[in-house]
Design an enzyme around this catalytic site. Structure first.
Site, PDB file in Angstrom:
ATOM      1  CD  GLU A  79      -4.477   6.416   2.412  1.00  0.00           C
ATOM      2  OE1 GLU A  79      -4.304   5.199   2.637  1.00  0.00           O
ATOM      3  OE2 GLU A  79      -3.558   7.248   2.450  1.00  0.00           O
TER       4      GLU A  79
ATOM      5  CG  ASP B 162      -6.468   0.401   0.378  1.00  0.00           C
ATOM      6  OD1 ASP B 162      -5.358   0.368   0.948  1.00  0.00           O
ATOM      7  OD2 ASP B 162      -7.524   0.684   0.962  1.00  0.00           O
TER       8      ASP B 162
ATOM      9  CG  HIS C  64      -1.638   1.256   1.480  1.00  0.00           C
ATOM     10  ND1 HIS C  64      -2.907   1.489   1.023  1.00  0.00           N
ATOM     11  CD2 HIS C  64      -1.274   2.382   2.153  1.00  0.00           C
ATOM     12  CE1 HIS C  64      -3.288   2.696   1.391  1.00  0.00           C
ATOM     13  NE2 HIS C  64      -2.312   3.253   2.080  1.00  0.00           N
ATOM     14  CD  GLU C  65       2.306   3.492   3.759  1.00  0.00           C
ATOM     15  OE1 GLU C  65       2.688   4.584   3.283  1.00  0.00           O
ATOM     16  OE2 GLU C  65       1.285   3.393   4.468  1.00  0.00           O
TER      17      GLU C  65
ATOM     18  CG  HIS D 241       0.384   6.233  -0.541  1.00  0.00           C
ATOM     19  ND1 HIS D 241      -0.769   6.850  -0.956  1.00  0.00           N
ATOM     20  CD2 HIS D 241       0.080   5.613   0.634  1.00  0.00           C
ATOM     21  CE1 HIS D 241      -1.732   6.629  -0.072  1.00  0.00           C
ATOM     22  NE2 HIS D 241      -1.244   5.870   0.896  1.00  0.00           N
TER      23      HIS D 241
END
Length: 418
Positions: free
Chosen positions: A354, A358, A276-277, A280
């Site tokens: 977000e 995801d 997930h990070e 980003h």
């Protein structure tokens, strides 16, 4: 607008902002006893859910109390000409616009911080302690406060001094120079915050070689993500709550895992959180947020340049001699509605980001361990699973757990993401 009208406009903005914020908090609190949504039934058992409800209610009551005290204190400061008193005190101690401005804000910030200490103490050592979250010692609490003051002196004071100096020497064009300096500062902080600031408060150690690091590196290679800086931070010295974050860019990018995260999650879940990070980063969210922050800062400074020199701003606070620091106080309150609007936009975009992160984790790794991780993190922090939609819209930078679950579960039958 005359000074008296402006004074009451400032008071009105403060009160209206309080009413809106606390109305939203009240609506949110009314949902604390709602049944858990069916997809999230496995997050809490009956006793744990009752504990989470008690925790949220206690936080709500304390937040209402402390915010009310803060508003009353602020209004008293306005009606008793507190800013005029501090301005006169600063001018009696030093001379020159830069020094007067520094001493003025130094007194205001120090007084405000001292008043807030009992509230922060109660929140940390009573509420957080009661529900098993607090790991902060008195020594750490005091040292954190002292380090915060030192940082304000070392970083904040020179920046403020430079901005006041720009105003005094370049007039209405000061905002361009201030914007350039703050932009440079923001870029440096984004790149080197984890290296320069975090070590003042926390110990960071490289993640040891082992199965977790191997799994992270295997995943990173599979998505073409070069990362050799994976650190573990001792978040457990302050709280049992867990987190992970990505910081920096270019050669300074790094992944930081809280030691509590490693303790609470399985390795597959940790890799999913990191996916997930990485999402980003791959979606350029960090750069976009930096750019958005720079643009909104530029807007604020430009508007400030149009009003800060007005004698009406100073006279509204019963200060006869116009100055940058008094004008900045009045402008800061007048800017509140714009700040609320930009905050809403940034929260909306953050929630979109977000979802995108995801989805990136879902398509490049697996959705099941990410859902499992999110549920565990929510459980361990006694998170609110039934927030009011209006409160979410106004305040949440992340989608709710239910929304993230529904998004991750969507199209889960697709074999490419199963």
């Amino acid at each position: 607008m005359n000074p008296t009208s402006l004074f009451y406009l400032l008071i009105g903005i403060l009160i209206l902002n309080f009413i809106v914020d606390k109305t939203l908090s009240y609506l949110n609190a009314k949902h604390y006893n709602d049944p858990i949504p069916e997809p999230l039934k496995d997050v809490y058992d009956t006793d744990e859910y009752r504990k989470s409800q008690e925790y949220k209610k206690e936080q709500y009551r304390f937040s209402m109390f402390s915010a009310t005290i803060s508003l009353v204190a602020t209004l008293l400061f306005f009606f008793l000409d507190g800013f005029a008193y501090v301005d006169a005190l600063a001018r009696s101690l030093v001379s020159g616009a830069v020094w007067v401005g520094l001493v003025f804000f130094g007194i205001i910030l120090l007084a405000s911080d001292l008043v807030s200490i009992p509230f922060n103490y109660y929140r940390t050592f009573v509420i957080e302690e009661k529900y098993g979250f607090n790991k902060t010692t008195i020594k750490t609490f005091v040292l954190d406060k002292l380090k915060g003051w030192i940082m304000l002196l070392v970083l904040g004071a020179p920046l403020l001094a430079l901005i006041i100096w720009f105003y005094e020497t370049t007039g209405a064009d000061f905002w361009l120079y201030a914007w350039a300096v703050l932009t440079l500062f923001s870029v440096i902080m984004n790149m080197f915050y984890a290296k320069l600031i975090v070590p003042l408060f926390n110990k960071q150690t490289p993640l040891d070689a082992g199965s977790l690091r191997t799994k992270i590196e295997v995943y990173a290679r599979s998505v073409g993500f070069t990362i050799d800086k994976i650190f573990v931070i001792d978040g457990s010295k302050r709280s049992t709550k867990a987190n992970a974050y990505f910081s920096g860019f270019g050669s300074e990018k790094r992944i930081t895992l809280y030691d509590t995260l490693i303790k609470d999650l399985e390795e597959e879940e940790i890799v999913a959180v990191l996916a997930h990070e990485v999402g980003h980063y791959k979606k350029h969210h960090i750069l976009f947020n930096l750019a958005a922050s720079i643009l909104t800062t530029g807007l604020m400074l430009w508007l400030l340049s149009l009003f800060v020199g007005s004698s009406v701003l100073s006279e509204a606070l019963n200060v006869s001699q116009p100055s940058f620091h008094i004008g900045l106080i009045a402008f800061g309150i007048l800017y509140t509605p714009i700040s609320e609007i930009t905050g809403l936009l940034m929260n909306y975009l953050s929630r979109v980001f977000e979802y995108q992160a995801d989805n990136y984790a879902k398509t490049t790794y697996r959705w099941q361990p990410l859902i499992s991780a999110l549920k565990k993190l929510s459980k361990n922090s006694l998170s609110n699973l039934t927030p009011h939609p209006a409160y979410v819209f106004m305040n949440y930078s992340h989608p709710t757990l239910l929304q993230r679950f529904q998004n991750l579960k969507k199209d889960s039958d697709n074999p490419t993401i199963a």
